[in-house]
Scaffold this motif. Sequence first.
Motif, PDB file in Angstrom:
ATOM      1  N   LYS A 102      50.196  28.606  15.315  1.00  0.00           N
ATOM      2  CA  LYS A 102      48.746  28.324  15.169  1.00  0.00           C
ATOM      3  C   LYS A 102      48.098  27.264  16.242  1.00  0.00           C
ATOM      4  O   LYS A 102      48.784  26.324  16.714  1.00  0.00           O
ATOM      5  CB  LYS A 102      48.745  27.714  13.778  1.00  0.00           C
ATOM      6  N   TYR A 124      45.494  24.488  17.168  1.00  0.00           N
ATOM      7  CA  TYR A 124      44.828  23.323  16.447  1.00  0.00           C
ATOM      8  C   TYR A 124      43.979  23.308  15.475  1.00  0.00           C
ATOM      9  O   TYR A 124      43.793  23.107  14.448  1.00  0.00           O
ATOM     10  CB  TYR A 124      44.722  22.037  17.467  1.00  0.00           C
ATOM     11  N   ASN A 125      42.917  24.336  15.924  1.00  0.00           N
ATOM     12  CA  ASN A 125      41.463  24.421  15.301  1.00  0.00           C
ATOM     13  C   ASN A 125      41.944  25.239  13.994  1.00  0.00           C
ATOM     14  O   ASN A 125      41.104  25.076  13.114  1.00  0.00           O
ATOM     15  CB  ASN A 125      40.403  24.856  16.097  1.00  0.00           C
ATOM     16  N   GLU A 126      42.869  26.344  14.166  1.00  0.00           N
ATOM     17  CA  GLU A 126      43.491  27.162  12.994  1.00  0.00           C
ATOM     18  C   GLU A 126      43.962  26.049  11.796  1.00  0.00           C
ATOM     19  O   GLU A 126      43.503  26.383  10.737  1.00  0.00           O
ATOM     20  CB  GLU A 126      44.326  28.135  13.609  1.00  0.00           C
ATOM     21  N   PRO A 177      41.004  21.684   5.625  1.00  0.00           N
ATOM     22  CA  PRO A 177      39.764  21.153   5.705  1.00  0.00           C
ATOM     23  C   PRO A 177      39.868  19.582   5.176  1.00  0.00           C
ATOM     24  O   PRO A 177      39.174  18.475   5.695  1.00  0.00           O
ATOM     25  CB  PRO A 177      38.800  21.880   5.163  1.00  0.00           C
ATOM     26  N   GLU A 191      40.906  14.776  11.520  1.00  0.00           N
ATOM     27  CA  GLU A 191      41.542  15.100  12.915  1.00  0.00           C
ATOM     28  C   GLU A 191      42.192  14.192  13.539  1.00  0.00           C
ATOM     29  O   GLU A 191      43.224  14.612  13.941  1.00  0.00           O
ATOM     30  CB  GLU A 191      40.179  15.264  13.613  1.00  0.00           C
ATOM     31  N   HIS A 193      51.912  25.433   6.720  1.00  0.00           N
ATOM     32  CA  HIS A 193      50.776  26.410   7.465  1.00  0.00           C
ATOM     33  C   HIS A 193      51.596  26.999   8.745  1.00  0.00           C
ATOM     34  O   HIS A 193      51.051  27.997   9.438  1.00  0.00           O
ATOM     35  CB  HIS A 193      49.642  25.603   7.727  1.00  0.00           C
ATOM     36  N   ARG A 223      43.197  23.226  11.466  1.00  0.00           N
ATOM     37  CA  ARG A 223      42.046  22.299  10.857  1.00  0.00           C
ATOM     38  C   ARG A 223      41.154  23.011   9.929  1.00  0.00           C
ATOM     39  O   ARG A 223      41.002  22.564   8.725  1.00  0.00           O
ATOM     40  CB  ARG A 223      41.013  21.826  12.117  1.00  0.00           C
ATOM     41  N   LYS A 224      41.010  24.516  10.041  1.00  0.00           N
ATOM     42  CA  LYS A 224      40.207  25.237   9.232  1.00  0.00           C
ATOM     43  C   LYS A 224      41.033  25.408   8.015  1.00  0.00           C
ATOM     44  O   LYS A 224      40.738  25.716   6.808  1.00  0.00           O
ATOM     45  CB  LYS A 224      39.974  26.470   9.788  1.00  0.00           C
ATOM     46  N   GLU A 225      42.511  25.603   8.058  1.00  0.00           N
ATOM     47  CA  GLU A 225      43.254  25.872   6.791  1.00  0.00           C
ATOM     48  C   GLU A 225      43.435  24.480   5.834  1.00  0.00           C
ATOM     49  O   GLU A 225      43.868  24.521   4.875  1.00  0.00           O
ATOM     50  CB  GLU A 225      44.734  26.383   7.345  1.00  0.00           C
TER      51      GLU A 225
END
Length: 121
Positions: free
Chosen positions: A45, A47-49, A55, A59, A39, A51-53
């Motif tokens: 990227k 961190y939240n990007e 799922p 965390e 990724h 996480r979204k990629e």
Amino acid sequence: MKPECIGDSVKLNGKTYPCTVSLTMDLVGGKWKAVILYHLKDGEKRYNELRKEMPAVTEMTLSIQLKQLEKDGLVSKKVLGQKPPLKTIYSLTDLGYSFVPVLNAITTWGNQVAHAQGSFE
């Protein structure tokens, strides 16, 4: 003699491995490390990007794996800002980018196996 067996062992960052395959698997093995590198291969990227990629990753697991990849020199972390919320950006290091051809080969092989013996859902 095979190249990975030049000596009795391989040492890196204070660890001793029986061969270079073992060293490689320690650096990128497991369920999530290669996925994280995949990724990040096209650019940095947040961190939240990530996480979204991904799922399915928790965390805690993502955080631990990113720290390990950073410690091993495959990923770099840049923290922007001086007060919360801080912006944390992850990217591949030169060492991480050197693994991209292997990631591409793994992806191609996985696609072949999925087409031949499995299915995409």
